[in-house]
Design an enzyme around this catalytic site. Structure first.
Site, short mmCIF file in Angstrom:
data_model
loop_
_atom_site.label_atom_id
_atom_site.label_comp_id
_atom_site.label_asym_id
_atom_site.label_seq_id
_atom_site.Cartn_x
_atom_site.Cartn_y
_atom_site.Cartn_z
N ASP A 194 -1.09 -4.93 -6.57
CA ASP A 194 0.27 -5.43 -6.59
C ASP A 194 1.00 -4.72 -5.45
O ASP A 194 0.51 -3.74 -4.90
CB ASP A 194 0.91 -5.10 -7.96
N ASP A 211 5.10 -4.42 -5.00
CA ASP A 211 6.37 -3.76 -5.28
C ASP A 211 6.23 -2.74 -6.41
O ASP A 211 5.73 -3.06 -7.49
CB ASP A 211 7.42 -4.80 -5.63
#
Length: 224
Positions: free
Chosen positions: A8, A10
Site C-alpha cells: 500500500d 499512503d
C-alpha cells in the site's frame, strides 16, 4: 520469479496520505476554492479512515477536479507537489524496505486506492515499476476527462485489480511461492488475507487489533 511483494502507499510507505495532501496542495496554490474543497476533501478523508468511504463518489470528486485543467498544467503542479510535499516526507526506512525486495528479485508492485495521476511519480520515486491504482479516463491528448475506468482499488477491489493485473501477465496469486502485502489500514484486510504473508505496517488501531488477533507480524517503519 517466485516471490510477489505488494505495498500500500499512503501511511504505509509514506507517512502521509498523498491523495489528501494533493487536495491540500491544490487549495494552497489557489487552483480550487480553498474553503469548499478543503471541506469536501476532509470529509472523504475521514470516511476513508473510518472505512465508510464510497470509492465511486470519491473518484468522481477527484477526477472531476483534475478534469478542470489541461494535463500540462496538472503535470507542472505535480512536479511542484513532489518537491514541496512528497520528497521531504520520504523516509529511508521505507525506501530501504522497497529496495531490499527489489534487490532480492521479487515482483514488486504498489497497490493503492489513490489515483494514478497522483501516485505514478511517487511510485517512480520508490523505484517501483508496477502500479495498481485508480485509473482516470483520458482523451486522445492525455487530458483527464473526469470519468474513471474499471473497479476502484479499494477494499476487496484491490484483490479484483491485483488478480486482473496478474492475469494480464499470465500469472496468478497462487502461482507464487510467497506473496507479501504491507498495509496500514483495516480497509486492506481483504488483500492482506489473500496473500501468504500479510504485514501490518504502521497499522491504525483497527488493523493493529486485527493483526494481533491473528498473529500477523507488525512493522513500524516510521519510529524514530
Amino acid at each position: 520469479m517466485t516471490k510477489l511483494t505488494l505495498f500500500d502507499l499512503d501511511h504505509t510507505l509514506l507517512p502521509l496520505d498523498s491523495d489528501y495532501e494533493w487536495g491540500q496542495f491544490m487549495s494552497r496554490i489557489g487552483a480550487v476554492d480553498p474553503v469548499e474543497f478543503k471541506r469536501r476533501n476532509a470529509e472523504f478523508y475521514e470516511q476513508y479512515q473510518a472505512g465508510t468511504l464510497d470509492p465511486v463518489a470519491y473518484l468522481e470528486f477527484a477526477f472531476g477536479t483534475l478534469a478542470q485543467f489541461p494535463r500540462a498544467q496538472l503535470d507542472a503542479w505535480h512536479r511542484q507537489f513532489m518537491d514541496e510535499v512528497i520528497r521531504p516526507a520520504l523516509k529511508p526506512s521505507a525506501l530501504d524496505l522497497v529496495r531490499r525486495h527489489r534487490d532480492a528479485g521479487d515482483l514488486v508492485a504498489i497497490v493503492t486506492a489513490t489515483n494514478r495521476f497522483v501516485t505514478a511519480p511517487i511510485a517512480a520515486e520508490f523505484g517501483v515499476e508496477h502500479l495498481i491504482a485508480a485509473e482516470p479516463e483520458v482523451d486522445d491528448a492525455g487530458n483527464i476527462t473526469g470519468a474513471f475506468r474499471g473497479t476502484p482499488p479499494y477494499g476487496a477491489g484491490k484483490v479484483v485489480n491485483l488478480n486482473k493485473w496478474l492475469a494480464a501477465r499470465g500469472q496468478s496469486l497462487d502461482g507464487f511461492d510467497r506473496s507479501t502485502f504491507y498495509s496500514d489500514s483495516q480497509n486492506d484486510i481483504p488483500l492482506l488475507q489473500a496473500v501468504t504473508h500479510p504485514v501490518a505496517t504502521n497499522p491504525n488501531a483497527l488493523l493493529d487489533a486485527h493483526a494481533k488477533a491473528r498473529g500477523w507480524p507488525i512493522l513500524n517503519l516510521f519510529n524514530d
